[in-house]
Design an enzyme around this catalytic site. Structure first.
Site, PDB file in Angstrom:
ATOM      1  N   TYR A 136      26.071  75.270  30.651  1.00  0.00           N
ATOM      2  CA  TYR A 136      25.124  75.637  29.510  1.00  0.00           C
ATOM      3  C   TYR A 136      25.675  76.680  28.794  1.00  0.00           C
ATOM      4  CZ  TYR A 136      20.392  75.885  27.506  1.00  0.00           C
ATOM      5  OH  TYR A 136      19.431  75.919  26.609  1.00  0.00           O
ATOM      6  N   LEU A 156      19.049  75.156  21.312  1.00  0.00           N
ATOM      7  CA  LEU A 156      19.122  74.171  22.725  1.00  0.00           C
ATOM      8  C   LEU A 156      17.671  74.122  23.230  1.00  0.00           C
ATOM      9  CD1 LEU A 156      22.491  75.795  23.860  1.00  0.00           C
ATOM     10  CD2 LEU A 156      22.041  73.192  23.003  1.00  0.00           C
ATOM     11  N   GLU A 157      16.988  75.369  23.244  1.00  0.00           N
ATOM     12  CA  GLU A 157      15.701  75.304  24.176  1.00  0.00           C
ATOM     13  C   GLU A 157      14.676  74.520  23.404  1.00  0.00           C
ATOM     14  OE1 GLU A 157      15.249  76.192  26.995  1.00  0.00           O
ATOM     15  OE2 GLU A 157      17.217  77.402  27.194  1.00  0.00           O
ATOM     16  N   SER A 158      14.379  74.631  22.167  1.00  0.00           N
ATOM     17  CA  SER A 158      13.264  73.789  21.324  1.00  0.00           C
ATOM     18  C   SER A 158      13.705  73.318  20.113  1.00  0.00           C
ATOM     19  CB  SER A 158      12.147  74.751  21.374  1.00  0.00           C
ATOM     20  OG  SER A 158      12.402  75.946  20.304  1.00  0.00           O
TER      21      SER A 158
END
Length: 293
Positions: A259, A129-131
């Site tokens: 989230y 999800l982050e990168s």
């Protein structure tokens, strides 16, 4: 965040603790930028940062109007259902690649789980999800310039003065050179987008090279991510759906309910626990950095 704070990271609100705290007496914000930089250099020296690091870090630093413009745009809020949000973040392609990452890094993730008690699918879900598992955009902004700009701005000066000192600590420890101290619009760093204060508190040298490298070292990235959740009280083997203790522990990663539900949804699919879909309409408000707590 009452001792903690959040920032937008990869489209989500990343939680980071106020650990490498703001200086005891914050530099005066606003006014002449160069005078502010000079004061921050004095604060850094008082915090134990060497003159060599200070001079290298602040060489040629100027204010970045794009950072302030971006921050002001993030002050607004928007509503999105969980179904709408998760459909844009957890598609078949990302699930497929996530499963490949679970296999590719199985031995590493097993060691991370044994030490920190966080299951592989949760760690890999956050990474994705982050990168996009380190393959996506992890920021192109010079962190010292970004944080100095935000610290000079008077709205949250103490918060960002603390982050700036933490970034200098990263340089002093030799974890990253200045050329690699590149991040997003609020100074988030690395493949799971840690603020510098989180980098200092939760960063783990899991590859054993003597440095915490959250930009290039997958072992450090995954272990540090698990360490943050472990420190927040995440318990292995326990459920992590909404309403559970583990769901609450994940607030340390991200306060937004939507989230955290997305992390769980993604993790379930990575683990092959498809079952009945938990998707349902769940409106959520996304405050910008430093917004409503």
């Amino acid at each position: 965040m009452s001792g903690r704070r959040w920032v937008i990271a990869a489209g989500a609100l990343l939680l980071a603790p106020l650990w490498f705290a703001a200086p005891a007496q914050a530099a005066r914000c606003g006014g002449d930028f160069n005078a502010f930089v000079a004061t921050m250099q004095q604060e850094a020296a008082a915090a134990g940062i060497s003159q060599a690091v200070i001079q290298n870090a602040f060489a040629g630093v100027t204010m970045d109007p794009a950072v302030l413009n971006f921050d002001r745009r993030q002050r607004g809020t928007f509503n999105k259902s969980f179904e709408q949000y998760v459909s844009t973040r957890v598609g078949a392609g990302r699930i497929s690649i996530g499963k490949q990452m679970l296999q590719k890094h199985a031995a590493l993730l097993s060691r991370v789980e044994a030490r920190f008690g966080v299951p592989p699918e949760i760690v890999v879900a956050i990474w994705g999800l982050e990168s996009d598992f380190g393959r996506g955009d992890i920021g192109k902004m010079p962190v010292i310039r970004t944080l100095t700009t935000m610290a000079h701005d008077c709205r949250r000066t103490e918060l960002f003065q603390g982050e700036l000192l933490a970034a200098l600590k990263i340089l002093q420890r030799g974890d990253l050179p200045r050329s690699d101290l590149i991040g997003a619009f609020a100074g988030e760093l690395g493949q799971t987008q840690f603020l510098p204060s989180s980098y200092i508190k939760y960063g783990v040298d899991f590859d054993g090279n003597g440095h915490v490298d959250l930009r290039h070292s997958v072992p450090d990235v995954l272990a540090s991510t698990a360490n943050l959740l472990h420190t927040a009280g995440f318990k292995n083997g326990a459920p992590y759906g909404e309403g559970t203790a583990n769901f609450e522990a994940m607030r340390e990663w991200n306060r937004a309910t939507i989230y955290r539900k997305t992390i769980g949804y993604f993790a379930d699919r990575l683990a092959g626990r498809v079952g009945p879909s938990p998707i349902h309409n769940h409106a959520v408000d996304y405050p910008g950095i430093g917004g409503a707590r």
